[in-house]
Design a protein around this motif. Structure first.
Motif, PDB file in Angstrom:
ATOM      1  N   ARG A  59       0.828  -1.213   0.000  1.00  0.00           N
ATOM      2  CA  ARG A  59       0.000   0.000   0.000  1.00  0.00           C
ATOM      3  C   ARG A  59       0.860   1.260   0.000  1.00  0.00           C
ATOM      4  O   ARG A  59       0.532   2.249  -0.670  1.00  0.00           O
ATOM      5  N   LEU A  60       1.951   1.253   0.744  1.00  0.00           N
ATOM      6  CA  LEU A  60       2.836   2.419   0.765  1.00  0.00           C
ATOM      7  C   LEU A  60       3.447   2.659  -0.611  1.00  0.00           C
ATOM      8  O   LEU A  60       3.540   3.805  -1.075  1.00  0.00           O
ATOM      9  N   ASP A  61       3.871   1.600  -1.286  1.00  0.00           N
ATOM     10  CA  ASP A  61       4.441   1.764  -2.625  1.00  0.00           C
ATOM     11  C   ASP A  61       3.405   2.325  -3.596  1.00  0.00           C
ATOM     12  O   ASP A  61       3.731   3.166  -4.451  1.00  0.00           O
ATOM     13  N   GLU A  62       2.137   1.873  -3.482  1.00  0.00           N
ATOM     14  CA  GLU A  62       1.091   2.397  -4.368  1.00  0.00           C
ATOM     15  C   GLU A  62       0.819   3.876  -4.095  1.00  0.00           C
ATOM     16  O   GLU A  62       0.613   4.661  -5.024  1.00  0.00           O
ATOM     17  N   LEU A  63       0.830   4.265  -2.808  1.00  0.00           N
ATOM     18  CA  LEU A  63       0.636   5.678  -2.478  1.00  0.00           C
ATOM     19  C   LEU A  63       1.816   6.524  -2.923  1.00  0.00           C
ATOM     20  O   LEU A  63       1.644   7.705  -3.273  1.00  0.00           O
ATOM     21  N   VAL A  64       3.012   5.948  -2.914  1.00  0.00           N
ATOM     22  CA  VAL A  64       4.180   6.669  -3.434  1.00  0.00           C
ATOM     23  C   VAL A  64       4.020   6.906  -4.930  1.00  0.00           C
ATOM     24  O   VAL A  64       4.326   7.995  -5.444  1.00  0.00           O
ATOM     25  N   GLN A  65       3.499   5.908  -5.656  1.00  0.00           N
ATOM     26  CA  GLN A  65       3.272   6.083  -7.091  1.00  0.00           C
ATOM     27  C   GLN A  65       2.211   7.154  -7.365  1.00  0.00           C
ATOM     28  O   GLN A  65       2.271   7.843  -8.384  1.00  0.00           O
ATOM     29  N   MET A  66       1.240   7.281  -6.456  1.00  0.00           N
ATOM     30  CA  MET A  66       0.217   8.332  -6.611  1.00  0.00           C
ATOM     31  C   MET A  66       0.731   9.699  -6.182  1.00  0.00           C
ATOM     32  O   MET A  66      -0.009  10.686  -6.248  1.00  0.00           O
ATOM     33  N   ARG A  67       1.967   9.761  -5.674  1.00  0.00           N
ATOM     34  CA  ARG A  67       2.597  11.008  -5.221  1.00  0.00           C
ATOM     35  C   ARG A  67       1.891  11.602  -4.006  1.00  0.00           C
ATOM     36  O   ARG A  67       1.904  12.819  -3.804  1.00  0.00           O
ATOM     37  N   LEU A  68       1.252  10.736  -3.230  1.00  0.00           N
ATOM     38  CA  LEU A  68       0.655  11.192  -1.983  1.00  0.00           C
ATOM     39  C   LEU A  68       1.579  10.957  -0.795  1.00  0.00           C
ATOM     40  O   LEU A  68       1.392  11.551   0.265  1.00  0.00           O
ATOM     41  N   VAL A  69       2.563  10.081  -0.940  1.00  0.00           N
ATOM     42  CA  VAL A  69       3.490   9.728   0.131  1.00  0.00           C
ATOM     43  C   VAL A  69       4.902   9.770  -0.426  1.00  0.00           C
ATOM     44  O   VAL A  69       5.133   9.419  -1.593  1.00  0.00           O
ATOM     45  N   LEU A  70       5.854  10.209   0.380  1.00  0.00           N
ATOM     46  CA  LEU A  70       7.271  10.245   0.026  1.00  0.00           C
ATOM     47  C   LEU A  70       8.023   9.227   0.876  1.00  0.00           C
ATOM     48  O   LEU A  70       7.681   8.994   2.037  1.00  0.00           O
ATOM     49  N   VAL A  71       9.038   8.626   0.301  1.00  0.00           N
ATOM     50  CA  VAL A  71       9.862   7.654   1.018  1.00  0.00           C
ATOM     51  C   VAL A  71      11.238   8.273   1.267  1.00  0.00           C
ATOM     52  O   VAL A  71      11.791   8.953   0.410  1.00  0.00           O
ATOM     53  N   PHE A  72      11.763   8.085   2.478  1.00  0.00           N
ATOM     54  CA  PHE A  72      13.045   8.652   2.892  1.00  0.00           C
ATOM     55  C   PHE A  72      13.936   7.536   3.422  1.00  0.00           C
ATOM     56  O   PHE A  72      13.478   6.428   3.741  1.00  0.00           O
ATOM     57  N   LEU A  73      15.213   7.849   3.539  1.00  0.00           N
ATOM     58  CA  LEU A  73      16.162   6.974   4.218  1.00  0.00           C
ATOM     59  C   LEU A  73      16.391   7.534   5.609  1.00  0.00           C
ATOM     60  O   LEU A  73      16.948   8.620   5.769  1.00  0.00           O
ATOM     61  N   SER A  74      15.947   6.818   6.611  1.00  0.00           N
ATOM     62  CA  SER A  74      16.068   7.284   7.991  1.00  0.00           C
ATOM     63  C   SER A  74      17.098   6.438   8.730  1.00  0.00           C
ATOM     64  O   SER A  74      16.891   5.240   8.943  1.00  0.00           O
ATOM     65  N   PRO A  75      18.231   7.002   9.123  1.00  0.00           N
ATOM     66  CA  PRO A  75      19.247   6.211   9.841  1.00  0.00           C
ATOM     67  C   PRO A  75      18.785   5.763  11.220  1.00  0.00           C
ATOM     68  O   PRO A  75      19.396   4.900  11.822  1.00  0.00           O
ATOM     69  N   THR A  76      17.693   6.327  11.733  1.00  0.00           N
ATOM     70  CA  THR A  76      17.205   5.943  13.066  1.00  0.00           C
ATOM     71  C   THR A  76      16.122   4.877  13.005  1.00  0.00           C
ATOM     72  O   THR A  76      15.584   4.487  14.033  1.00  0.00           O
ATOM     73  N   ALA A  77      15.784   4.417  11.793  1.00  0.00           N
ATOM     74  CA  ALA A  77      14.734   3.418  11.672  1.00  0.00           C
ATOM     75  C   ALA A  77      15.150   2.117  12.347  1.00  0.00           C
ATOM     76  O   ALA A  77      16.317   1.716  12.309  1.00  0.00           O
TER      77      ALA A  77
END
Length: 492
Positions: A59-77
């Protein structure tokens, strides 16, 4: 922009809504959120069982494709699985487009569910905003943007109040006022707006219009340009903001100019009162008369609907409306003398023309005694005195809730039931009027003003009150005393 809402799969639509809602709530505490954070927030929001990690990632990948969600690299994850390091450091957040869409849905739901909120000192508040705007224009232009935001909030309150007022008038004229819910809601809205705009604006309109004249002389475009420096917008990208600010100032001016919306509301007071009186009359006759036209037609519709075929339905309609002569048993001339011993099936028939009609007002049944008319003047006086006494009681109780500045909810631990009822009503009204841009919500009584601000996100407070407990989100509450004009009622 709304492709996620039009997803044909119902489960996918629910998943999208849950993920977007969780990201919106999490954005208040952190810039980026991991999958663990999103799953936990969805559970707190009431989204059934935990969503599987693979489905959530899909679901997150689909929302990223819709440009509603952005994905980041978080070193604290958090690192839980032995997969590639790139994936272990991923986190998500709403994009600008996603924030706008999700907030618009939330605002739409809040507006649909809101109650008519019209602060008693709204005109005075607008006057104070205009004074501050003129002062900051010459002394501190960086604070003008905040004043423009307050102007926009005032225009929104006026638009909502006027819209509810005219909708209530339409309901009284076009809906069935014998329905208690329709009549009660319309009467409440109309009386609230008339009490505010007709009774409490005459003394405040003159100074307010004087301030608007001063603002108009300074020129709206000049004020908006000066305010753009403190708007926080990117340099060179303030054209739309300036145009929007000019629109808000012009809208406020249009409300209070001679012959503007406020004058139209005051002029329509006669028609609003006439609509209320007409509705009261219709309710009175519907409750007291032996024949009510609306009730007759409803009964006729039920009878037609109950017929087995179209021919029987047309027969009932024709008999009720007198389109053909119906056969009735021949009875004695005195309509009040009923002979139950005569079978209708064996009585001689007679052609009678049937039509719907009411008995003349002067015609009285011989069995009906003289009916004493209610003294409406005394009833109205009693109702007005009771209303004034109730408002005075609420004002006195609210005065006992004054706080020394902003306090937490536990400040009211052990509050007695009467003050608790007033506190809860004020909190609900303030939460309904909460403005995220201003950062607070307000509720007013005749003697006090309650203002709430957001406390620690995600924290819930629970205090003991009376025989139970009051649970609410963490918030900061300030109840300050205000000076109110003496309340007087004249009965003619």
């Amino acid at each position: 922009m709304w492709r996620f809402v039009g997803e044909p799969r119902g489960d996918a639509r629910e998943d999208y809504a849950a993920v977007l809602s969780a990201l919106l709530r999490l954005s208040g505490t952190s810039a980026m959120s991991t999958m663990r954070d999103i799953t936990a927030q969805m559970s707190r929001d009431g989204y059934g069982g935990p969503m599987p990690a693979e489905l959530l990632r899909e679901r997150l990948d689909e929302l990223v494709q819709m440009r509603l969600v952005l994905v980041f690299l978080s070193p604290t994850a958090a690192r839980e699985e032995l997969r590639d390091g790139h994936r272990r450091q991923e986190a998500w957040a709403l994009s600008k487009k996603g924030r706008i869409i999700v907030r618009s849905v939330r605002d739409a739901i809040n507006d649909l569910d809101r109650v008519l909120a019209l602060p008693p000192r709204l005109i005075d508040s607008i006057q104070e905003t205009l004074r501050q705007l003129l002062l900051h224009l010459h002394t501190d232009p960086m604070r003008l943007a905040t004043d423009i935001t307050a102007v926009r909030s005032h225009v929104g309150q006026l638009l909502n109040a006027a819209g509810d007022y005219y909708e209530a008038m339409r309901m009284l004229n076009q809906h069935d006022v014998t329905d208690d819910e329709v009549f009660g809601e319309s009467r409440t809205r109309i009386m609230l707006v008339l009490r505010q705009f007709v009774q409490h604006t005459q003394t405040a309109l003159a100074p307010l219009r004087s301030s608007l004249d001063d603002v108009r002389l300074e020129d709206y475009a000049v004020i908006a340009e000066a305010a753009s420096a403190g708007a926080g917008a990117v340099v060179g990208d303030t054209t739309a903001w300036v145009a929007d600010a000019v629109t808000h100032l012009e809208s406020l001016d249009a409300w209070f100019v001679r012959g503007g919306n406020i004058d139209k509301i005051i002029e329509s007071a006669f028609y609003a009162i006439d609509a209320l009186l007409s509705a009261i009359t219709r309710r009175y006759y519907a409750a007291n008369r032996s024949s009510d036209l609306a009730a007759d037609f409803r009964q006729l519709a039920c009878m037609i609907h109950a017929q087995g075929d179209s021919a029987d339905a047309y027969t009932v309609f024709a008999a009720a409306t007198g389109l053909w002569a119906a056969q009735h048993p021949h009875a004695v001339g005195d309509e009040d003398d009923v002979l139950p011993t005569v079978p209708a099936a064996h009585a001689s028939g007679a052609d009678v023309t049937v039509s719907l009609g009411r008995r003349p007002a002067a015609t009285k049944s011989p069995r009906a005694g003289a009916r004493q008319m209610e003294n409406l003047t005394l009833t109205r006086q009693a109702e007005e005195q009771a209303a004034i006494a109730e408002m005075t009681r609420l004002a006195d109780l609210s005065a006992g809730l004054v706080t020394p500045g902003f306090v937490a909810l536990d400040f009211f631990t052990g509050i007695d039931p009467e003050h608790l009822e007033i506190l809860v009503e004020l909190l609900e009204e303030a939460m309904d009027s909460f403005d995220p841009e201003l950062g607070y919500g307000e509720a007013l009584t005749l003697r006090c003003r309650l203002r709430i601000a957001v406390g620690q996100p995600g924290k819930t407070c629970r205090i003991a009150v009376g025989d139970g407990a009051l649970t609410a989100p963490d918030m900061r509450i300030e109840i300050a005393a205000i000076t109110a004009e003496p309340l007087s009622v004249g009965v003619r």
